[in-house]
Design a protein around this motif. Structure first.
Motif, mmCIF file in Angstrom:
data_model
loop_
_atom_site.group_PDB
_atom_site.id
_atom_site.type_symbol
_atom_site.label_atom_id
_atom_site.label_comp_id
_atom_site.label_asym_id
_atom_site.label_seq_id
_atom_site.Cartn_x
_atom_site.Cartn_y
_atom_site.Cartn_z
ATOM 1 N N ALA A 7 47.541 134.046 73.053
ATOM 2 C CA ALA A 7 46.699 134.471 74.206
ATOM 3 C C ALA A 7 46.503 133.514 75.258
ATOM 4 C CB ALA A 7 45.106 134.481 73.694
ATOM 5 N N LEU A 8 47.130 133.868 76.612
ATOM 6 C CA LEU A 8 47.349 133.143 77.743
ATOM 7 C C LEU A 8 46.420 133.515 78.603
ATOM 8 C CD1 LEU A 8 51.324 133.596 78.157
ATOM 9 C CD2 LEU A 8 50.112 131.888 76.896
ATOM 10 N N PHE A 9 46.045 132.172 79.386
ATOM 11 C CA PHE A 9 45.143 132.351 80.457
ATOM 12 C C PHE A 9 45.494 131.529 81.685
ATOM 13 C CE2 PHE A 9 43.111 129.072 78.480
ATOM 14 C CZ PHE A 9 42.877 128.093 79.097
ATOM 15 N N VAL A 10 45.099 131.900 83.034
ATOM 16 C CA VAL A 10 45.642 131.063 84.056
ATOM 17 C C VAL A 10 44.514 130.031 84.490
ATOM 18 C CG1 VAL A 10 46.265 131.062 86.681
ATOM 19 C CG2 VAL A 10 46.878 132.917 85.044
ATOM 20 N N GLY A 11 45.237 128.780 84.589
ATOM 21 C CA GLY A 11 44.263 127.628 84.920
ATOM 22 C C GLY A 11 43.877 127.539 86.241
ATOM 23 N N ARG A 12 43.078 126.657 86.564
ATOM 24 C CA ARG A 12 42.576 126.265 87.878
ATOM 25 C C ARG A 12 43.578 126.229 88.871
ATOM 26 N NH1 ARG A 12 37.410 122.150 86.734
ATOM 27 N NH2 ARG A 12 36.260 123.717 85.340
ATOM 28 N N THR A 51 47.552 144.515 64.732
ATOM 29 C CA THR A 51 47.354 143.642 63.958
ATOM 30 C C THR A 51 46.855 142.294 64.559
ATOM 31 O OG1 THR A 51 49.011 144.715 62.113
ATOM 32 C CG2 THR A 51 48.098 142.162 62.075
ATOM 33 N N ALA A 52 47.475 141.956 65.524
ATOM 34 C CA ALA A 52 47.488 140.623 66.215
ATOM 35 C C ALA A 52 46.102 140.732 66.754
ATOM 36 C CB ALA A 52 48.537 140.400 67.325
ATOM 37 N N ARG A 53 45.694 141.962 67.398
ATOM 38 C CA ARG A 53 44.309 141.911 68.101
ATOM 39 C C ARG A 53 43.176 141.953 67.200
ATOM 40 N NH1 ARG A 53 44.455 143.125 73.834
ATOM 41 N NH2 ARG A 53 46.521 143.783 74.621
ATOM 42 N N PRO A 70 45.448 142.684 78.790
ATOM 43 C CA PRO A 70 46.329 143.404 78.543
ATOM 44 C C PRO A 70 47.679 142.663 77.842
ATOM 45 C CG PRO A 70 46.336 142.391 80.951
ATOM 46 C CD PRO A 70 45.084 142.031 80.042
ATOM 47 N N LEU A 71 48.675 143.550 77.248
ATOM 48 C CA LEU A 71 49.659 143.194 76.717
ATOM 49 C C LEU A 71 50.818 142.647 77.434
ATOM 50 C CD1 LEU A 71 51.315 142.934 73.925
ATOM 51 C CD2 LEU A 71 52.127 145.286 74.472
ATOM 52 N N LEU A 72 51.534 141.515 77.328
ATOM 53 C CA LEU A 72 52.635 140.934 78.035
ATOM 54 C C LEU A 72 53.827 141.482 77.382
ATOM 55 C CD1 LEU A 72 51.434 137.425 79.505
ATOM 56 C CD2 LEU A 72 51.416 139.735 80.753
ATOM 57 N N ILE A 92 44.691 136.774 79.342
ATOM 58 C CA ILE A 92 43.032 137.073 79.337
ATOM 59 C C ILE A 92 42.762 136.932 80.778
ATOM 60 C CG2 ILE A 92 40.807 135.900 78.857
ATOM 61 C CD1 ILE A 92 42.193 134.614 76.429
ATOM 62 N N LEU A 93 42.538 138.205 81.237
ATOM 63 C CA LEU A 93 42.161 138.395 82.750
ATOM 64 C C LEU A 93 40.605 138.084 82.978
ATOM 65 C CD1 LEU A 93 44.165 141.651 83.568
ATOM 66 C CD2 LEU A 93 44.718 139.036 84.171
ATOM 67 N N ASP A 94 39.692 138.375 81.868
ATOM 68 C CA ASP A 94 38.195 138.355 82.251
ATOM 69 C C ASP A 94 38.002 137.001 81.944
ATOM 70 O OD1 ASP A 94 35.556 138.265 82.151
ATOM 71 O OD2 ASP A 94 35.473 140.435 81.067
ATOM 72 N N LYS A 95 37.515 135.966 82.726
ATOM 73 C CA LYS A 95 37.089 134.711 82.519
ATOM 74 C C LYS A 95 35.633 134.434 82.060
ATOM 75 C CE LYS A 95 41.002 132.995 83.987
ATOM 76 N NZ LYS A 95 41.163 132.378 85.427
ATOM 77 N N THR A 96 35.141 135.779 81.921
ATOM 78 C CA THR A 96 33.641 135.207 81.485
ATOM 79 C C THR A 96 33.482 135.472 79.974
ATOM 80 O OG1 THR A 96 33.312 137.865 81.624
ATOM 81 C CG2 THR A 96 32.987 136.665 83.629
#
Length: 263
Positions: A7-12, A51-53, A70-72, A92-96
């Motif tokens: 699970a990746l997300f974009v930092g500041r 399985t992963a989700r 979303p899946l990359l 991960i797009l939803d930061k909440t």
């Protein structure tokens, strides 16, 4: 078969981070290790992504919502001691979103910069004048016996998390190898260190040899009726005597039918 969720997300600052977890100390295997959420395929799973989700939802409460997460991509499988594990990469797009940890499986959750799996340089700021007593990235090679008694080796990588003082273990082994691959694909460049030892067998050959040589894989193949002829071909082994005899007998039968047709 098993799958893990990367699970990746974009930092500041626009850079990518990956979510890693510290396994519960009460688990029977790999207790306290740093890992990715994941586990074995269940009968209700329609795909490795499912399985992963499912495992990520059960372990850290990450929603299965494909709009918010979303899946990359789904990467090639990796060989573990008794499993073949496939990394499923999401963003991960939803930061909440708020983690909900299953304390029976996960002790804590933290993030690590993805690009840091491409370098031996520590991403952690050190105090002025402080020297690094322990290198950020280290590795060692493990030698094993391959087909025809050939010696072969694979490389085990380790990356510090910067949280070792708090009891968090380094990213190590299979998890480290998968993160190197994710970072290589994600950033489109190779690491500044050698990922594999010299003359290392390909992943395909390692998996084929594991199917033939490791009891847990061989027994599973026999149970499911899997023909291991392809695995033998990949590692360069001759068919077993029974298969060779069957091939000879089959050739004789075909020649006999050809001769009878000519008479």
């Amino acid at each position: 078969m098993a799958a893990v969720l990367v699970a990746l997300f974009v930092g500041r600052k626009g850079d990518l981070y990956v979510l890693l977890s510290r396994r519960s100390a009460s688990l029977r295997t790999y207790a306290g290790d740093t890992s990715l959420p994941g586990g074995r395929v269940d009968s209700e799973d329609r795909s490795l992504e499912d399985t992963a989700r499912r495992e990520a939802f059960e372990e850290i409460g990450l929603p299965r919502d494909k709009q918010k997460v979303p899946l990359l991509c789904v990467l090639e499988p990796f060989l573990a001691a008794e499993l073949i594990v496939t990394p499923v990469v999401v963003l991960i797009l939803d930061k909440t979103l708020t983690p909900i940890l299953n304390s029976a499986e996960v002790a804590s959750l933290f993030s690590h910069p993805l690009a840091s799996f491409l370098t031996s340089i520590s991403p952690f700021a050190s105090s002025e004048g402080e020297s690094e007593e322990v290198p950020y990235h280290t590795y060692y090679d493990v030698e094993t016996t391959g087909p025809n008694a050939d010696k072969q080796a694979f490389r085990v990588h380790r990356f510090l998390t910067g949280r070792e003082a708090g009891g968090i273990k380094p990213v190590y082994g299979l998890t480290a190898s998968m993160m190197i691959r994710v970072a290589t694909v994600g950033y489109g460049r190779e690491p500044d260190f050698e990922v594999f030892p010299p003359n290392a067998p390909s992943t395909e050959k390692r998996m084929a040899w594991a199917l033939l040589n490791r009891p847990v894989f061989r027994e599973a193949c026999e149970k499911e009726g899997v023909d291991l002829a392809t695995a033998r071909r990949i590692v360069g082994l001759a068919p077993p005597p029974s298969d060779q005899q069957e091939a000879v007998e089959g050739g004789r039968r075909r020649r006999g039918r050809w001769l009878r047709g000519k008479l």
